[in-house]
Design an enzyme around this catalytic site. Structure first.
Site, PDB file in Angstrom:
ATOM      1  CB  THR A   1      -0.948   0.010   1.212  1.00  0.00           C
ATOM      2  OG1 THR A   1      -1.902  -1.056   1.068  1.00  0.00           O
ATOM      3  CG2 THR A   1      -1.697   1.326   1.318  1.00  0.00           C
TER       4      THR A   1
ATOM      5  CG  ASN B   1      -6.227  -8.139  -5.812  1.00  0.00           C
ATOM      6  OD1 ASN B   1      -6.179  -7.370  -6.774  1.00  0.00           O
ATOM      7  ND2 ASN B   1      -7.078  -7.974  -4.815  1.00  0.00           N
TER       8      ASN B   1
ATOM      9  CD  GLN C   1      -2.190 -11.885  -4.986  1.00  0.00           C
ATOM     10  OE1 GLN C   1      -1.846 -12.948  -4.457  1.00  0.00           O
ATOM     11  NE2 GLN C   1      -2.753 -10.913  -4.294  1.00  0.00           N
TER      12      GLN C   1
ATOM     13  CB  SER D   1       3.348  -6.491  -0.241  1.00  0.00           C
ATOM     14  OG  SER D   1       3.086  -6.589   1.139  1.00  0.00           O
TER      15      SER D   1
ATOM     16  CG  HIS E   1       1.344  -9.551   3.511  1.00  0.00           C
ATOM     17  ND1 HIS E   1       0.063 -10.061   3.441  1.00  0.00           N
ATOM     18  CD2 HIS E   1       1.289  -8.331   2.940  1.00  0.00           C
ATOM     19  CE1 HIS E   1      -0.728  -9.176   2.854  1.00  0.00           C
ATOM     20  NE2 HIS E   1       0.001  -8.123   2.543  1.00  0.00           N
TER      21      HIS E   1
ATOM     22  CB  THR F   1      14.489   3.830  12.165  1.00  0.00           C
ATOM     23  OG1 THR F   1      14.949   5.083  12.681  1.00  0.00           O
ATOM     24  CG2 THR F   1      15.528   2.746  12.432  1.00  0.00           C
TER      25      THR F   1
ATOM     26  CB  CYS G   1      -8.309  -4.260   1.122  1.00  0.00           C
ATOM     27  SG  CYS G   1      -6.525  -4.545   1.101  1.00  0.00           S
TER      28      CYS G   1
END
Length: 377
Positions: free
Chosen positions: A72, A149, A177, A197, A199, A235, A321
């Protein structure tokens, strides 16, 4: 009850080796990568090593990788960062983009930008020629996802990239995806920006990256320190990034194996349904191997998902989502229209690590049983 997880397109469990990398880094790599002392340099090395893995995975250079908190943020940085740097006010997207893209575009529309949302065909695929026709003198950005997705359809990114070459228009693709399953070479795709991403490929949540081709204008959206070459303040999450790099390394080693296995799961699932006399149609074509989106006449998706859950099967009606929402899938609406029966009877099964043939067969059998029961009501 042993649950069968068939929602890997929403998020994937962390690979055991990734978990080990993550937990070890949590206890040992605790320094700030911006610090000049030895502890900080240890963290910097872990960060640099990971960045090298990410860059190599898409045939990019290390400095072209911007570490983010996930897909995102990467999408938002690509869209808002481009808009802030370029003079035009026109953007081209497709109607089936992830909400991280669509909502970002909608925000820019409220600020005076114009967005052309390209249609897709009944298979969920956009035509490169439609992109060409939509281009204007004030077009600054084209954003088209690599793999959808919800239905898994792969878009003609290389073809679009070729026609945008030398136009001065920035080309972004959301590869969240597809990354880890499809071979990705940013030069072959001719993309300027690419979002990823962790995950989705058995890495940790809360980390991702944006590829930025050298020379592509992009304004930072997070202001603070000078991390990520002044492009993304904050960071860095070094343990998460190290774990992400491990997940990427594993995905590159097992990509062909997973492609074959997941395609096998899809065919196995459909074969069981056919043998049980279940009528269905498959949504999408030219798909990624891990996504199976089926329209099953006579069912209602909300009650179907509840029954599957009670039977120990985790599946989805579309984008994670919007899980829990009764709003129809914007992807299926774009493919079939607002009144199509597929809007109310389509379900997404998605495959990943940890699944066995026995799991897939059992899930398909329960899907058939539930379909028959609900069709009688």
């Amino acid at each position: 009850m042993n649950r069968i997880y068939l929602d890997h397109a929403a998020t994937s469990p962390m690979h055991p080796e990734v978990v080990r990398t993550f937990t070890e880094a949590l206890g040992t790599v605790y320094g700030n990568p911006s610090s000049i002392h030895g502890t900080g340099r240890t963290a910097r090395k872990a960060l640099d090593d990971a960045r090298r893995v990410f860059a190599k995975s898409i045939n990019a250079e290390d400095p072209e990788i911007i570490i983010t908190s996930g897909g995102t943020e990467a999408d938002n940085l690509a869209i808002f960062g481009t808009a802030a740097k370029k003079a035009g006010k026109h953007i081209i997207a497709t109607a089936i983009e992830h909400h991280a893209v669509l909502h970002a575009c909608a925000k820019l529309e409220r600020e005076g930008y114009e967005v052309t949302y390209l249609p897709v065909d009944a298979n969920g695929r956009v035509e490169a020629e439609d992109v060409k026709k939509a281009l204007r003198e004030d077009t600054i950005l084209v954003t088209v996802m690599l793999g959808n997705n919800e239905v898994g359809t792969i878009q003609p990114i290389a073809e679009i990239g070729e026609l945008l070459k030398d136009t001065g228009v920035t080309f972004h693709t959301d590869a969240v995806q597809a990354y880890g399953l499809l071979p990705i070479d940013v030069d072959e795709l001719n993309v300027d920006l690419l979002s990823v991403s962790a995950h989705k490929l058995n890495g940790p949540k809360g980390v991702g990256f944006l590829y930025q081709r050298k020379g592509t204008p992009l304004a930072p959206q997070l202001i603070g320190g000078e991390q990520e070459r002044k492009r993304r303040a904050g960071t860095e999450n070094v343990p998460g990034i190290a774990a992400f790099a491990k997940a990427v390394a594993i995905s590159l080693e097992t990509k062909e194996e997973k492609w074959e296995q997941y395609n096998g799961f899809k065919e196995m699932f459909k074969t069981v349904l056919r043998n049980e006399g279940i009528k269905f149609s498959e949504n999408g074509s030219h798909q990624m191997p891990h996504i199976l989106n089926l329209s099953i006449p006579g069912i209602d998706i909300e009650s179907f998902l509840v029954n599957l859950d009670l039977a120990g099967i985790s599946a989805s009606s579309g984008s994670a989502c919007t899980a829990g929402s009764i709003d129809p899938s914007h992807v299926l609406v774009a493919m079939f229209g607002e009144k199509a029966e597929q809007i109310r009877n389509s379900i997404r099964f998605s495959f990943g690590i940890g699944l066995t043939e026995g799991d897939v067969i059992k899930a398909a059998e329960k899907t058939a049983q539930i379909s028959k029961r609900l069709a009688l009501q």
